[in-house]
Design a protein around this motif. Structure first.
Motif, PDB file in Angstrom:
ATOM      1  N   ASN A  33      -6.197  -0.127   8.490  1.00 30.75           N
ATOM      2  CA  ASN A  33      -7.609   0.156   8.209  1.00 30.75           C
ATOM      3  C   ASN A  33      -8.128  -0.678   7.049  1.00 30.75           C
ATOM      4  O   ASN A  33      -9.288  -1.061   7.033  1.00 30.75           O
ATOM      5  CB  ASN A  33      -7.781   1.642   7.861  1.00 30.75           C
ATOM      6  CG  ASN A  33      -7.459   2.545   9.017  1.00 30.75           C
ATOM      7  OD1 ASN A  33      -8.312   2.903   9.789  1.00 30.75           O
ATOM      8  ND2 ASN A  33      -6.185   2.907   9.148  1.00 30.75           N
ATOM      9  N   ILE A  34      -7.273  -0.909   6.069  1.00 23.80           N
ATOM     10  CA  ILE A  34      -7.714  -1.680   4.895  1.00 23.80           C
ATOM     11  C   ILE A  34      -7.935  -3.135   5.295  1.00 23.80           C
ATOM     12  O   ILE A  34      -8.916  -3.759   4.882  1.00 23.80           O
ATOM     13  CB  ILE A  34      -6.688  -1.567   3.748  1.00 23.80           C
ATOM     14  CG1 ILE A  34      -6.492  -0.089   3.394  1.00 23.80           C
ATOM     15  CG2 ILE A  34      -7.144  -2.365   2.518  1.00 23.80           C
ATOM     16  CD1 ILE A  34      -5.371   0.163   2.401  1.00 23.80           C
ATOM     17  N   GLU A  51      -5.936  -2.317  15.306  1.00 22.33           N
ATOM     18  CA  GLU A  51      -6.867  -2.963  14.373  1.00 22.33           C
ATOM     19  C   GLU A  51      -8.160  -3.403  15.070  1.00 22.33           C
ATOM     20  O   GLU A  51      -9.254  -3.230  14.543  1.00 22.33           O
ATOM     21  CB  GLU A  51      -6.190  -4.160  13.683  1.00 22.33           C
ATOM     22  CG  GLU A  51      -5.121  -3.698  12.696  1.00 22.33           C
ATOM     23  CD  GLU A  51      -4.264  -4.819  12.130  1.00 22.33           C
ATOM     24  OE1 GLU A  51      -4.541  -5.997  12.394  1.00 22.33           O
ATOM     25  OE2 GLU A  51      -3.289  -4.503  11.417  1.00 22.33           O
ATOM     26  N   PHE A  99       1.252   2.419   8.651  1.00 19.15           N
ATOM     27  CA  PHE A  99       0.264   2.023   9.652  1.00 19.15           C
ATOM     28  C   PHE A  99      -1.187   2.206   9.180  1.00 19.15           C
ATOM     29  O   PHE A  99      -2.091   1.524   9.655  1.00 19.15           O
ATOM     30  CB  PHE A  99       0.502   2.855  10.911  1.00 19.15           C
ATOM     31  CG  PHE A  99       0.414   2.087  12.193  1.00 19.15           C
ATOM     32  CD1 PHE A  99       1.445   1.250  12.592  1.00 19.15           C
ATOM     33  CD2 PHE A  99      -0.694   2.194  13.019  1.00 19.15           C
ATOM     34  CE1 PHE A  99       1.374   0.545  13.794  1.00 19.15           C
ATOM     35  CE2 PHE A  99      -0.778   1.495  14.216  1.00 19.15           C
ATOM     36  CZ  PHE A  99       0.258   0.667  14.605  1.00 19.15           C
ATOM     37  N   TYR A 100      -1.389   3.139   8.270  1.00 23.62           N
ATOM     38  CA  TYR A 100      -2.733   3.379   7.735  1.00 23.62           C
ATOM     39  C   TYR A 100      -3.305   2.104   7.119  1.00 23.62           C
ATOM     40  O   TYR A 100      -4.512   1.952   7.002  1.00 23.62           O
ATOM     41  CB  TYR A 100      -2.697   4.425   6.621  1.00 23.62           C
ATOM     42  CG  TYR A 100      -2.544   5.862   6.995  1.00 23.62           C
ATOM     43  CD1 TYR A 100      -1.368   6.339   7.565  1.00 23.62           C
ATOM     44  CD2 TYR A 100      -3.540   6.799   6.729  1.00 23.62           C
ATOM     45  CE1 TYR A 100      -1.204   7.683   7.856  1.00 23.62           C
ATOM     46  CE2 TYR A 100      -3.387   8.143   7.020  1.00 23.62           C
ATOM     47  CZ  TYR A 100      -2.213   8.584   7.578  1.00 23.62           C
ATOM     48  OH  TYR A 100      -2.052   9.915   7.854  1.00 23.62           O
ATOM     49  N   THR A 119       0.802  -1.229   0.000  1.00 25.49           N
ATOM     50  CA  THR A 119       0.000   0.000   0.000  1.00 25.49           C
ATOM     51  C   THR A 119       0.838   1.283   0.000  1.00 25.49           C
ATOM     52  O   THR A 119       0.364   2.323  -0.463  1.00 25.49           O
ATOM     53  CB  THR A 119      -0.906   0.037   1.251  1.00 25.49           C
ATOM     54  OG1 THR A 119      -0.066   0.039   2.419  1.00 25.49           O
ATOM     55  CG2 THR A 119      -1.829  -1.173   1.296  1.00 25.49           C
ATOM     56  N   GLY A 120       2.024   1.222   0.589  1.00 29.34           N
ATOM     57  CA  GLY A 120       2.852   2.436   0.664  1.00 29.34           C
ATOM     58  C   GLY A 120       2.349   3.472   1.655  1.00 29.34           C
ATOM     59  O   GLY A 120       2.704   4.646   1.565  1.00 29.34           O
ATOM     60  N   ILE A 121       1.513   3.049   2.612  1.00 26.84           N
ATOM     61  CA  ILE A 121       0.970   4.012   3.569  1.00 26.84           C
ATOM     62  C   ILE A 121       1.187   3.589   5.028  1.00 26.84           C
ATOM     63  O   ILE A 121       0.520   4.087   5.930  1.00 26.84           O
ATOM     64  CB  ILE A 121      -0.532   4.291   3.337  1.00 26.84           C
ATOM     65  CG1 ILE A 121      -1.335   2.981   3.196  1.00 26.84           C
ATOM     66  CG2 ILE A 121      -0.719   5.173   2.120  1.00 26.84           C
ATOM     67  CD1 ILE A 121      -2.856   3.196   3.108  1.00 26.84           C
TER      68      ILE A 121
END
Lengths: 165, 165, 165, 165
Positions: free
Chosen positions: A91-92, A112, A87-88, A83-85
């Motif tokens: 959410n996914i 999570e 810790f964000y 994802t390249g994001i």
């Protein structure tokens, strides 16, 4: 449509994993795949790797939602989603799953689980798997909240619940 | 490790799709799978559905990174990743792929292509597939930028490039 | 409630900025603030810095939605929002604004404009400011899409539109 | 460069807020602004509104990182950043701040605190403010983790720490 079950738990090196706890994760992954579910996880080591290893033993499909690069994926991940994001990406993992199973874990797992509970995603915790999962299973903890996760005692109970909620 | 190839293009109802353009997408998906790649797309209709249909004809694996709910996934998607973040999910499509192939498209495709070019992800455009892909293939357009996407004329050329960049 | 206006355009070093183009950005920022609007931008150099400089000349408030760390913010940013998600932060710039004004720009600006158009956010392009803004102002370009951005010829016209759409 | 301090806590309607707890939040916001800091929060009601109200009493600047639309911002927010990504916006709150102060809270606050701890952002918890903050202040809880948040007993102590970490 296949069920998508997320497994959330400590990365390798988090320092709270034992062989016994990794067996719990592996069995959970195995049972998810055995029942025809897709395993989603954070794609890294520790609980994530053990769960993916279990799922592959039952010829399941494993998806790893990775924080940064694909190279970090453990060797049991079929579908690495880089994802390249950072810790964000937690959410996914939570968002794309039908339900989430917590095993052991530290801050990332707590993040999570808290998100899952916050958005009303069915959340199952394996009591006895160590880390935040044991903490989240305690009455003193749970009475702080209006809604509680489902507390179970074994991988079998966790996966049965995951397919019935 | 399998190559992950993203196909970006118009959704059904965008109004710029013809049978011929959908065939381009289907053949692209077919060739990606034939060569052993994993197809990633936005999971919805139009180009995304045609590409996924093609990939399944070659027994490939198809991943749909969806804007909101899983129910919106087209019927050829094996792994629906419901992100719950709408347009932001375009970034995940681009980020997780080894390279991206643009077919036809409007603003959403332009958004994805621009991101891919912005972060230096190999980007292939099928000239003659309509929409923004035709626009992006024009010299007047490309001379605005320091770096250009790779312009190809057919699905075969696109997929060959995708596996060699 | 104050209007929030995003300015999107080339970073310093993108290679397509002249003194004249930077003046366009500075005047745009100045007029946004003069009319009581909050300026939002990507927080970096070039067009973003010039627009923020202009806004501060009119004692406005400037917000910089930064890709990674706060240290990258230009010196005219009052509120640096360090997102830690790189290119994904473009989506926040577009999402949080009432409308977006494009000045010059390359792939990043094209990404933001395409997102704004895709989600139906009022989008204003200053024709004559170079880069993708000039490209987006051309008829051959716009006829590819069902909906077009609003094309204007000056900062004054851009900001007047921004407060009236 | 001004310090950016995030306050994380229960929304109105979470059911665990009293006048006394809201006073803690208001005083925390007041002290942040008094010391020249920018207050960042989730922009909604309850703790977020009380903290923003306090900051405005000291003529501070308040930023609300909102889950969806700007209309949900409480009336003390100067800069509403409408992200359109729901729960994911928690990550931006944590990421953009120099440090985060937890007051009361339920799953959302736990999510933010866990992320802050996970990425190594200085994290301060006001013990005695109820909810997850009281839970996070307990030894039985903290011994689960390798690193602990900083536990304080008052808004003054929290803000002093926030400016010195």
């Amino acid at each position: 449509m296949k069920k998508i079950i997320a497994v959330s738990g400590s990365n390798a090196g988090d320092g709270n994993l034992t062989e016994e706890i990794l067996k719990i994760a592996e069995e959970t992954g195995y049972l998810i795949a055995k029942k025809g579910g897709i395993l989603v996880c954070g794609g890294l080591g520790g609980i994530m790797e053990a769960a993916a290893k279990g799922a592959k033993k039952a010829n399941g499909i494993t998806v790893g939602i990775l924080p940064w690069d694909r190279e970090a994926a453990n060797s049991y991940i079929d579908i690495p989603i880089a994802t390249g994001i950072g810790f964000y990406r937690n959410n996914i993992i939570v968002n794309c799953a039908d339900c989430i199973i917590g095993i052991c874990g530290r801050w990332g797992t707590l993040n999570e689980i808290a998100m899952a509970m916050g958005i009303g995603k069915p959340t199952i915790i394996i009591d006895g798997s160590g880390g935040v999962s044991d903490l989240l299973s305690k009455k003193e903890f749970l009475q702080t909240f209006k809604k509680s996760p489902i507390i179970v005692k074994s991988p079998k109970e966790a996966v049965d619940k995951a397919f019935s909620v």
